[in-house]
Design an enzyme around this catalytic site. Structure first.
Site, PDB file in Angstrom:
ATOM      1  N   ASN A 123       0.826  -1.208   0.000  1.00 45.06           N
ATOM      2  CA  ASN A 123       0.000   0.000   0.000  1.00 45.06           C
ATOM      3  C   ASN A 123       0.861   1.260   0.000  1.00 45.06           C
ATOM      4  O   ASN A 123       0.547   2.252  -0.674  1.00 45.06           O
ATOM      5  CB  ASN A 123      -0.915   0.008   1.225  1.00 45.06           C
ATOM      6  N   ARG A 134     -11.561  -4.528 -13.733  1.00 43.02           N
ATOM      7  CA  ARG A 134     -10.472  -5.438 -13.366  1.00 43.02           C
ATOM      8  C   ARG A 134     -11.045  -6.844 -13.426  1.00 43.02           C
ATOM      9  O   ARG A 134     -12.092  -7.111 -12.849  1.00 43.02           O
ATOM     10  CB  ARG A 134      -9.943  -5.145 -11.963  1.00 43.02           C
ATOM     11  N   ARG A 168      -6.070   1.756 -13.077  1.00 37.25           N
ATOM     12  CA  ARG A 168      -4.675   1.972 -12.677  1.00 37.25           C
ATOM     13  C   ARG A 168      -3.963   0.670 -12.321  1.00 37.25           C
ATOM     14  O   ARG A 168      -4.464  -0.138 -11.547  1.00 37.25           O
ATOM     15  CB  ARG A 168      -4.604   2.937 -11.495  1.00 37.25           C
ATOM     16  N   HIS A 179     -16.479   2.792 -14.330  1.00 39.38           N
ATOM     17  CA  HIS A 179     -16.245   2.077 -13.080  1.00 39.38           C
ATOM     18  C   HIS A 179     -17.470   1.264 -12.667  1.00 39.38           C
ATOM     19  O   HIS A 179     -17.412   0.487 -11.707  1.00 39.38           O
ATOM     20  CB  HIS A 179     -15.874   3.089 -11.984  1.00 39.38           C
ATOM     21  N   TYR A 236     -12.307  -9.760  -1.071  1.00 39.19           N
ATOM     22  CA  TYR A 236     -12.967  -8.463  -0.913  1.00 39.19           C
ATOM     23  C   TYR A 236     -14.413  -8.703  -0.479  1.00 39.19           C
ATOM     24  O   TYR A 236     -15.069  -9.634  -0.959  1.00 39.19           O
ATOM     25  CB  TYR A 236     -13.022  -7.691  -2.238  1.00 39.19           C
ATOM     26  N   ARG A 266     -13.796   2.511   5.280  1.00 37.09           N
ATOM     27  CA  ARG A 266     -12.575   1.723   5.429  1.00 37.09           C
ATOM     28  C   ARG A 266     -11.316   2.584   5.399  1.00 37.09           C
ATOM     29  O   ARG A 266     -10.431   2.432   6.213  1.00 37.09           O
ATOM     30  CB  ARG A 266     -12.494   0.682   4.309  1.00 37.09           C
TER      31      ARG A 266
END
Length: 719
Positions: free
Chosen positions: A79, A409, A439, A469, A504, A600
């Site tokens: 990260n 993705r 990205r 998105h 996720y 989050r």
């Protein structure tokens, strides 16, 4: 992070039940308030660093299995890489071009970079302290250890020397530094070594320095075979230790006075003037070639690296001492991510689970169930397979005429993509909206688009200036004797990535609701065609109606509160940065709305400010799974409006992306999702509560680990 707050409330709603006219006047008064003062906001970049600090704290949680605790160290490292590559690099761009616009909390770009420097150094120091002092000793207690060269016995030394000769030397190329070989362009985030040499080489050159670049093909940790391992079950050696010990073999006849590991982080954001581009894919390919060689933003070196070497590297990389990070261990911790997979110790890992397919869906199939009701899935507790089946079964169904799909993705081996290719081969009309600008997935998505096009899929790259998105699938099927066209849709909060669906947390809605499917169809029409903005029945979509509908929903709760009615919201997001929505939340809080935010990561709203945000609580849930779902709940005087969405409350999502927000309409599914939200509010062990100064505190460090919301949902929903 936030300045001292005024004690006087900005607005005090009446405690008696006001008339409708009074409530309307109260709303007008609220809307006139100026809540844009910097003292009411937290800094975005520091909030993101605070999230990484919370991730790091998981490595100290004794209720988490040991090999999973060490994984959080590596996640934090990864990260931080992206933080420097994108966020810090962006701030440096702003500074270079004289962009003086202050952040929401009033800090200038220069001030933010200074604050980042302090916080990031503290975070990295703590990361390596935990790694060295907390986790490595505990691993050793479990017969898992990393051997420094000073502890190698003769047999281990011989084995590693042979390994170096046969596995390492053939793939690395030393680069001497002289007039003919200036300092090389270093690849972003790659492991390098700078060697301090003395002596003349075969050509009579008097060399002082040489650089070694470690190819990504070389593992960063090497496990010794059992026959030479010693008395531990698992004995590992860092690649950096092997290089340091045997580097002299690369420079025969010369003396090595130092071998120092280092790593350079570069600006990795791609800047494209899309309006001037004729072929986006070609332009992206061209830009990707230079991604590994952007401007340097951070230098990591070993703790013992001499100042002379450090200064040499800083000068060659055009960096300052503030951008230097001395680390007590490997400079590329995230490349140690393979460790848990190398150690077969189930007792030191999370227990396995099988994501569950709802019973009637498993028994009857997706399409038969959708003929009667919607299907709501909560990943990873419930399986992603029904989403795959929606497309896969459509590919082979002779009654299916068309499939439309967004792809942001997907992963390298996506069953969704394979199903789309099969459908195209079967002669169906298949349209894929592929977002090339996701990205760090740009190269994969370019290749994906090419594969789909070669299979006969109509590939669209979306709309110039707006990332697609939204997560949508649409299947058009003819049914019955009349061949009536029926639509089936999937809408999700996450990506079409089967791997991510196991780590996720996201919601998926599968439906044949005619109005919902008609809305999905219209959004696809906007993406692939041209025309005015469509009016949708049920969906809110960015960049058109999502922002204004969210403002209206928040203001409606404020109006109910001013009218003396119960008013509350539960908003679950990854990030909250949009000032207009934060101001609306402040106004609702002042009006008396009880607001629970489950965020989050980044949060620029400061809760608990007297007279402003006393009615707002913010918590961040950090656990085994990455909290990724976006859910918006508005009590609405008992009508209880519930939405799931692909969008966070960030400027980029609301104004510069194509996003969808969809209602949960089926009563039992709405009740279930609301209960799951409320369950998250009861979690004390995984919840970090945001304070008004920007700091986070664990809700209750002594709470029973069995109360973790993710564990409860695993037990309820998974097998």
């Amino acid at each position: 992070m936030v300045a001292h707050m005024e004690k006087t409330p900005l607005f005090a709603p009446s405690q008696n039940a006001p008339s409708t006219e009074t409530a309307e006047a109260g709303i007008d008064k609220l809307m006139e308030m100026n809540l844009s003062d910097a003292k009411y906001y937290l800094n975005r970049e520091l909030s993101l660093l605070a999230f990484n600090w919370r991730v790091l704290q998981q490595a100290l949680d004794p209720s988490i299995p040991l090999l999973e605790r060490i994984r959080f160290i590596f996640i934090c490292s990864n990260n931080l890489d992206e933080f420097f590559e994108v966020r810090v690099a962006g701030l440096r761009h702003d500074l270079a071009r004289g962009d003086t616009k202050p952040s929401l909390n009033g800090a200038s770009t220069e001030e933010v970079l200074k604050d980042i420097n302090v916080r990031a150094h503290e975070l990295v120091d703590e990361q390596y302290r935990i790694f060295n002092e907390e986790l490595l000793p505990k691993l050793a207690e479990e017969s898992i250890q990393f051997l420094p060269s000073s502890e190698w016995n003769d047999e281990q030394y011989k084995w590693l020397k042979k390994y170096f000769k046969h596995q390492v030397m053939p793939v690395i190329s030393p680069i001497s530094l002289d007039l003919a070989h200036p300092f090389p362009r270093l690849v972003n985030k790659s492991l390098h070594f700078l060697l301090h040499l003395q002596g003349n080489d075969a050509f009579g050159r008097d060399l002082e320095y040489a650089v070694l670049h470690m190819p990504r093909s070389l593992p960063r940790i090497i496990e010794l075979p059992a026959k030479v391992g010693g008395n531990k079950a698992h004995n590992f050696v860092y690649l950096s230790s092997v290089i340091s010990e045997f580097a002299e073999d690369l420079f025969p006849g010369m003396e090595i006075h130092g071998c120092h590991q280092f790593r350079l982080t570069r600006d990795s954001d791609l800047l494209l003037e899309e309006n001037a581009i004729e072929d986006l894919a070609t332009a992206l390919k061209r830009e990707l070639q230079s991604r590994n060689f952007g401007a340097a933003v951070r230098l990591e070196v070993g703790k013992s690296c001499p100042n002379k070497i450090v200064n040499f590297l800083l000068q060659k990389c055009s960096l300052t001492a503030d951008e230097l990070y001395r680390v007590d261990g490997p400079v590329n911790l995230n490349r140690l991510m393979s460790l848990p997979e190398l150690v077969d110790r189930p007792d030191l890992k999370f227990s396995g689970f099988t994501p569950k397919v709802p019973h009637d869906v498993a028994r009857r199939g997706v399409y038969e169930v959708l003929g009667e009701r919607d299907i709501l899935l909560h990943h990873p507790y419930q399986s992603f397979q029904p989403v795959v089946d929606l497309v896969r079964q459509a590919a082979s169904d002779p009654d299916v005429l068309a499939i439309k799909q967004t792809l942001y993705r997907t992963g390298s081996h996506s069953p969704i993509v394979e199903a789309l290719i099969d459908a195209a081969h079967a002669g169906k009309e298949v349209t894929a909206v592929v977002e090339l600008r996701a990205r760090f997935d740009e190269a994969d998505n370019i290749e994906l688009a090419q594969r789909l096009q070669e299979a006969g899929v109509l590939v669209v790259y979306g709309v110039v200036g707006y990332k697609t998105h939204a997560k949508m699938s649409l299947v058009v099927r003819q049914e019955g004797k009349s061949k009536k066209l029926t639509r089936y849709a999937h809408l999700g909060t996450g990506n079409y990535h089967a791997g991510n669906a196991r780590i996720y947390t996201d919601y998926s809605l599968l439906t044949s609701n005619p109005e919902t499917c008609e809305d999905v169809h219209k959004v696809f029409q906007q993406l692939t065609g041209m025309g005015k903005v469509y009016e949708l029945h049920q969906l809110w979509h960015a960049p058109f109606t999502l922002h204004k509908n969210l403002l209206a929903a928040v203001n409606r709760e404020a109006k109910h509160a001013l009218a003396g009615k119960k008013a509350m919201m539960i908003i679950k997001l990854n990030s909250l940065t949009d000032q207009s929505l934060i101001e609306a939340l402040y106004r609702a809080s002042i009006a008396g709305v009880q607001i629970e935010l489950i965020i989050r990561g980044i949060c620029c709203l400061a809760p608990g400010i007297e007279g402003v945000s006393e009615n707002i609580k913010v918590r961040s849930i950090i656990g085994r799974f990455l909290e990724h779902s976006r859910v918006y709940y508005f009590f609405n005087n008992g009508k209880e409006n519930l939405y799931a969405a692909s969008a966070d409350w960030m400027e980029r999502n609301l104004y510069h992306r194509v996003e969808t927000c969809f209602p949960i309409l089926q009563a039992d599914q709405k009740t279930r999702m609301i209960n799951e939200l409320k369950l998250m509010l009861k979690d004390k062990r995984q919840s970090w509560v945001l304070q008004s100064d920007g700091e986070y505190r664990l809700a209750d460090p002594n709470a029973d680990a069995d109360t973790k919301v993710q564990q409860i949902l695993l037990e309820r929903l998974a097998d």
